[in-house]
Motif scaffolding. Structure first.
Motif, short mmCIF file in Angstrom:
data_model
loop_
_atom_site.label_atom_id
_atom_site.label_comp_id
_atom_site.label_asym_id
_atom_site.label_seq_id
_atom_site.Cartn_x
_atom_site.Cartn_y
_atom_site.Cartn_z
N THR A 22 0.83 -1.20 0.00
CA THR A 22 0.00 0.00 0.00
C THR A 22 0.87 1.26 0.00
OG1 THR A 22 -1.75 -1.16 1.21
CG2 THR A 22 -1.79 1.25 1.27
N ALA A 23 1.94 1.23 0.77
CA ALA A 23 2.85 2.37 0.82
C ALA A 23 3.53 2.58 -0.53
CB ALA A 23 3.90 2.15 1.91
N GLN A 24 3.86 1.49 -1.21
CA GLN A 24 4.51 1.60 -2.52
C GLN A 24 3.58 2.23 -3.55
OE1 GLN A 24 5.81 -2.55 -2.98
NE2 GLN A 24 7.93 -1.79 -3.06
N THR A 25 2.29 1.97 -3.43
CA THR A 25 1.33 2.55 -4.38
C THR A 25 0.83 3.92 -3.92
OG1 THR A 25 -0.50 1.41 -3.28
CG2 THR A 25 0.58 0.27 -5.12
N GLY A 26 1.05 4.24 -2.64
CA GLY A 26 0.62 5.53 -2.12
C GLY A 26 -0.87 5.65 -1.91
N ASP A 27 -1.55 4.53 -1.68
CA ASP A 27 -3.01 4.52 -1.53
C ASP A 27 -3.39 4.88 -0.09
OD1 ASP A 27 -5.73 3.99 -1.44
OD2 ASP A 27 -5.58 2.21 -2.71
N SER A 31 8.81 7.00 0.80
CA SER A 31 9.92 7.93 0.51
C SER A 31 10.66 7.52 -0.75
CB SER A 31 10.88 7.97 1.69
OG SER A 31 10.25 8.44 2.86
N ALA A 32 10.88 6.24 -0.91
CA ALA A 32 11.58 5.76 -2.10
C ALA A 32 10.73 5.95 -3.35
CB ALA A 32 11.96 4.30 -1.93
N ALA A 33 9.40 5.75 -3.23
CA ALA A 33 8.50 5.86 -4.38
C ALA A 33 8.08 7.29 -4.66
CB ALA A 33 7.27 4.99 -4.15
N GLY A 34 8.26 8.19 -3.71
CA GLY A 34 7.92 9.59 -3.93
C GLY A 34 6.47 9.94 -3.70
#
Length: 419
Positions: free
Chosen positions: A20-25, A56-59
Motif C-alpha cells: 500500500t505504501a509503494q502505491t501511495g493509496d 519515501s523511495a516511491a515519492g
C-alpha cells in the motif's frame, strides 16, 4: 504452532501494508488503521523497516505526510540495508518529502546510515542540487559530517563527478565563511584538491582555486607524502594534464620534494655553513626520505640499481676478478646498501645484494688456480670487504679531526684576546 500462525499472519499484514505504501493509496491505509489502530506501533517490533521507507523511495508525498503525522519517529528508523526514509528520499531526489522530514526535525540531515553516509551525502552522489541547498539552509552542521572513510560531502562531489554540487558547496562555504572545510582530509590524507587532480577534473581544480586560493592549502601533503602536483606528475595522462599543471603552478603548487628542499635551505641558512658543510652525516643526508623523495624518483632509482646489479652479475661470469676490481665491487655494493637502506622493498634489495656478494666470492674461488686459491681469497675477497668499513671509519675520523681543529682555533682566539 499458534505462535507460528501469528507470526505468519503478522508478516502477511506487513507485506500488504508495505505494498500500500509503494502505491501511495491513502484510502487503503485508513482501512488498515480502522481494522487495527495499533498496527503502526507494532511495526518496529516485527521488522526493521516501515511504510515511510517505501513511500519515501516511491515519492508518494501525501502518504508520507500521513505517516509522519501519525508516527514522526519513523523518519529515523534505519532498515536492514542501513538507510532511513530520509536517506531514501534524498538519494531518489524527492525534495518535497525530504522537506517534510526536515520541517519535523532539521537534524535528520545528519543521521548516519550505511558506512557513515548521511542524507546529504546521498544527495551529493545523486547530484540533487536543490536538495543540497535545502539541507545546507536548514542544517548548517551537516557539512561537517564524514563517512567512515572520513570523506566530506565535498570529497564525494569530486569523486562522483558532480560539478554542480561542488559549485553549490563552494558558494555556500564562501557566503558562510566556512572555507576551512576545503582543507579537510580523508583517511588517506587527501584533500578535495588531491581528488580533483587525481580524477583529472580540470573544471573542479579551476573552481577550487578560482576564489579560494588564499584559504585552500594547495601544497597539502597526504599520507603518502604527495602534494596535488605530485599526483598529477606521477600518474600522467592525456586528459588535460598540461592545463591542470598550469592552474596548479599558477596558484603556487609545488612538489613535496621541492617543499622539503625549501625547508632544508631555510634551516641551513640559520646555522654556521662551515659546520654544516663538514660535520653533516653525508650518508644520512643522501639517504631516501619518504617526505622528500617522490615515488617516481624511487622507481627510477630502483630500476638503475637493478640494472647495475644485473650488469655486475654478468661481468663476474666473464671476467675473473683481481684485487682492485674486487675493491671497486665491494665499495659499490656498500654504497648501494647504505643509500637504499630506507627504500621500499628493502628485504628484496638486501637479499639481492647478499646473493650478488656470495656469487662474486664463489666466482673468485672457482676462477683461481688451485695453488693460489688462499692468496686469491685473501686479496680478492677478505681485504676488499674490509675497505668499505675502513672508509666509514675514515670519514668519521675526518669529521672528528675537523671539529677538533675548530675547537683548537676557538681556544687560540680566546687566549689571544680576539674574542
Amino acid at each position: 504452532m499458534f505462535d507460528a500462525m501469528v507470526k505468519e499472519f503478522s508478516s502477511a499484514v506487513m507485506d500488504r501494508l508495505f505494498q500500500t505504501a509503494q502505491t501511495g493509496d491513502i484510502e487503503e491505509l485508513h482501512q488498515f488503521l480502522a481494522r487495527d489502530p495499533l498496527i503502526l506501533h507494532q511495526i518496529p517490533l516485527i521488522c526493521a523497516q516501515n511504510p515511510l521507507h517505501f513511500a519515501s523511495a516511491a515519492g508518494h508525498l501525501d502518504f508520507a505526510k500521513k505517516i509522519l503525522e501519525l508516527k514522526p519517529e519513523f523518519d529515523r528508523q534505519v532498515n536492514a540495508e542501513g538507510y532511513s526514509p530520509m536517506h531514501l528520499a534524498s538519494g531518489c531526489g524527492h525534495i518535497q518529502i525530504a522537506r517534510e522530514m526536515i520541517r519535523i526535525d532539521s537534524n535528520i540531515c545528519r543521521l548516519a546510515g550505511k558506512e557513515g553516509a548521511t542524507p546529504l551525502h546521498l544527495a551529493v552522489l545523486g547530484g540533487r542540487v536543490d536538495l543540497i541547498s535545502e539541507m545546507l539552509s536548514n542544517c548548517e552542521g551537516c557539512i561537517e559530517d564524514v563517512t567512515v572513510q572520513k570523506e566530506t560531502a565535498l570529497h564525494l562531489a569530486v569523486k562522483s563527478f558532480q560539478l554542480e554540487s561542488l559549485r553549490v558547496f563552494l558558494d555556500w562555504t564562501g557566503q558562510m565563511d566556512r572555507e576551512e572545510i576545503l582543507n579537510r582530509k580523508d583517511e588517506h590524507g587527501n584533500t578535495v584538491l588531491h581528488l580533483a587532480v587525481w580524477k583529472k577534473q580540470r573544471q573542479a581544480v579551476d573552481l577550487l582555486l578560482e576564489n579560494n586560493s588564499r584559504t585552500l592549502e594547495v601544497n597539502a601533503v597526504n599520507k603518502s607524502g604527495l602534494t596535488a602536483l605530485d599526483l598529477l606528475l606521477i600518474f600522467p595522462s592525456e586528459a588535460g594534464d598540461r592545463e591542470i599543471q598550469e592552474i596548479l603552478q599558477g596558484a603556487g603548487a609545488l612538489k613535496a620534494q621541492d617543499l622539503n628542499l625549501h625547508d632544508t635551505t631555510f634551516t641551513s641558512s640559520t646555522h654556521d655553513p662551515l659546520v654544516n658543510d663538514h660535520s653533516k652525516d653525508l650518508v644520512d643526508y643522501f639517504r631516501f626520505h619518504s617526505g622528500r623523495d617522490s615515488p617516481s624518483d624511487v622507481r627510477s632509482a630502483l630500476l638503475v640499481i637493478a640494472v647495475l646489479v644485473a650488469t655486475a652479475t654478468y661481468q663476474v661470469g666473464i671476467s675473473p676478478p683481481v684485487s682492485c676490481n674486487s675493491i671497486g665491487f665491494n665499495v659499490s655494493a656498500y654504497m648501494i646498501a647504505k643509500l637504499t637502506s630506507k627504500f621500499p622493498l628493502q628485504t628484496e634489495l638486501q637479499i639481492c645484494l647478499l646473493a650478488l656478494y656470495i656469487t662474486f666470492n664463489v666466482a673468485v674461488t672457482a676462477t683461481s688456480p688451485k695453488g693460489a686459491r688462499v692468496f686469491s681469497n685473501v686479496f680478492a675477497s677478505v681485504l676488499p670487504t674490509a675497505v668499505p668499513v675502513c672508509c666509514g671509519l675514515l670519514r668519521r675520523y675526518k669529521v672528528f679531526k675537523h671539529i677538533k681543529g675548530m675547537f683548537r682555533k676557538f681556544r687560540q682566539e680566546c687566549c689571544s684576546g680576539v674574542l
